[in-house]
Write an enzyme that holds these catalytic residues in place. Structure first.
Site, PDB file in Angstrom:
ATOM      1  N   CYS A 294       9.680   3.585  -2.497  1.00 23.28           N
ATOM      2  CA  CYS A 294      10.196   3.818  -1.163  1.00 23.28           C
ATOM      3  C   CYS A 294      11.346   4.687  -0.782  1.00 23.28           C
ATOM      4  CB  CYS A 294      10.770   2.315  -0.705  1.00 23.28           C
ATOM      5  SG  CYS A 294      11.897   1.728  -1.717  1.00 23.28           S
ATOM      6  N   GLU A 468      21.718  -3.978  -2.066  1.00 22.11           N
ATOM      7  CA  GLU A 468      21.476  -4.236  -3.390  1.00 22.11           C
ATOM      8  C   GLU A 468      22.074  -3.229  -4.199  1.00 22.11           C
ATOM      9  OE1 GLU A 468      17.403  -6.566  -3.553  1.00 22.11           O
ATOM     10  OE2 GLU A 468      17.138  -4.631  -3.584  1.00 22.11           O
TER      11      GLU A 468
END
Length: 488
Positions: A294, A468
């Protein structure tokens, strides 16, 4: 290298579901095959969980939550630290297992083990640093106390492209914070997660804290679990389309949600850039994981006066890469994940050429078995070509030109996504302007590698929300309780 007895780390028992500390088959006995993308052969099969199996896993997580949430932070941290060491000791086996089920080279998989495992070490250290605050009421007469508590049972849905790292960066902070969890790994790559679960059990993680349900019925499972009041947190890494569905499903129960979704990363190269460094960075940002990331550079926006030279140098590097099985010596680029992925990449290239793009290297799919597509560089790609709008997820570098900094920013931001971006320039003032004007959660300046367990990873716009890693990562798994205390 086929069959369950030839796969590293995975035993026959571990090819089942992990529910409440027990390895067990699916309740209806269903199983599904795991395929080697290098040749389409079957590696093994694993249990195919039903909704009932997933409900049992949530039962186990909910039952374990109270005890686990009260476990001393040091104990939780030590379990993560032990797991870190166990994974490090078996890094080569994890790398070979990932290479087999996902296709990446063993060398690249070894890099993922190091990166992904670092989340265990990082959050083992963060477990003991969870804290609230105590202060006097500014108006006097009372005291203010804040406490941090675990969110509660979580659902994690992880993707196939980084089978270990996308799990550890969710599991690590959840364990550190005192949360239990149900993990649903991608059906294409379940083996790495099953092996990781075995390591965590060996490290002393109590039964029911981590439950793993491998399944081809992801949509049914997530919908059922999100309808359960006991589930308090959802973290998903995957497509924006699926993420939107899961966010809608979370609304009825007002679950905490973290979404790491699609990307369309621009890679900006200005005329004043060090072109050698820019090409080096482009090779990392584009070719990491065969472009199936991504964060992969999806659009190369290059200032017009250096576009031809940059394209030539990049094509030389891309064209020199060797395709092959990830386990074979000398392989630089492994297969894509499946036939659908190859067809999607091939169609984007075909459409770009039809729109007027020029193929410098590659451009035609690989003949023979396996899901291969050659490294490809395209020049003169129109801004409105589909390849500039859609996530490629393959080894293709489309180059579009710009004239001015303002035009570069406008083209870079011309996307619904906002995950990663990259900038190559030697102008410090420009660097600051771009960092402030680019609409992305992460900006890499004169580097093609931005992922770091100590940094907050995440995006804006249709690339999702939540972070994250870093100090911010553990906050996603904590609730804040405010306590009002009398002054005396």
């Amino acid at each position: 290298m086929t069959g369950p007895n030839r796969l590293p780390l995975i035993t026959d028992q571990q090819r089942n579901l992990l529910v409440g500390g027990q390895w067990r088959p699916a309740e209806d006995g269903a199983r599904f095959e795991v395929v080697d993308p290098a040749d389409g052969s079957v590696l093994t099969d694993v249990a195919d969980a039903s909704v009932a199996d997933a409900a049992d896993a949530l039962d186990a997580a909910a039952e374990a939550q109270v005890t686990w949430g009260r476990t001393p932070p040091r104990e939780r941290g030590e379990i993560l630290r032990t797991a870190f060491q166990l994974v490090d000791d078996r890094a080569d086996d994890f790398a070979r297992l990932m290479s087999l089920e996902m296709g990446k080279t063993v060398a690249e998989a070894r890099g993922e083990v190091g990166y992904g495992n670092e989340f265990f070490r990082w959050f083992s250290e963060e477990a003991v640093r969870i804290h609230g605050r105590y202060m006097a009421n500014p108006a006097g007469g009372s005291r203010l106390l804040t406490l941090k508590k675990p969110v509660g049972p979580c659902l994690f849905v992880t993707p196939w492209n980084f089978p270990l790292a996308m799990g550890t960066r969710k599991i690590g902070p959840a364990i550190a914070a005192g949360c239990t969890m149900v993990v649903k790994p991608a059906a294409q790559t379940p083996l790495t997660m099953l092996a990781l679960a075995g390591v965590l059990a060996e490290a002393g993680l109590p039964d029911g804290v981590l439950n793993v349900v491998t399944s081809t019925r992801a949509a049914e499972i997530s919908e059922a679990l999100q309808a359960d009041d006991r589930l308090r947190k959802v973290s998903f890494t995957g497509s924006t389309a699926v993420g939107r569905i899961m966010v809608r499903q979370s609304a009825d129960r007002l679950q905490r949600v973290s979404m790491e979704l699609g990307g369309n990363a621009p890679f900006l190269v200005f005329a004043d850039a060090d072109l050698d460094a820019a090409v080096d960075g482009a090779m990392i940002a584009k070719m990491r994981n065969m472009g199936e990331a991504c964060t992969a550079a999806n659009r190369f926006l290059v200032q017009a006066e250096v576009a031809e030279e940059f394209g030539r140098r990049l094509a030389e590097r891309m064209g020199g890469l060797t395709l092959g099985r990830g386990q074979d010596e000398g392989t630089d680029v492994g297969p894509l994940i499946d036939e659908k992925a190859v067809e999607s990449v091939s169609q984007l290239v075909t459409d770009a050429v039809h729109d007027g793009a020029r193929v410098v290297v590659g451009g035609e799919r690989h003949d023979g078995p396996g899901y291969f597509y050659p490294p490809t560089v395209l020049l003169d790609v129109p801004q409105d070509s589909a390849i500039n709008a859609e996530e490629i997820f393959g080894p293709v570098a489309p180059i579009t030109t710009f004239e001015t900094e303002e035009e570069a920013v406008a083209k870079a931001n011309d996307t619904e996504y906002g995950l990663a971006s990259y900038v190559y320039t030697r102008d410090l003032a420009r660097t600051i302007r771009l960092a402030e004007s680019l609409e992305f959660g992460m900006v890499g300046v004169n580097t093609g590698l931005i992922s770091n367990p100590a940094a907050p990873f995440g995006g804006v716009k249709a690339s999702g929300f939540g972070r994250e890693g870093g100090f911010e990562g553990i906050e996603e798994y904590l609730e804040t309780t405010y306590v009002a205390l009398p002054a005396g």
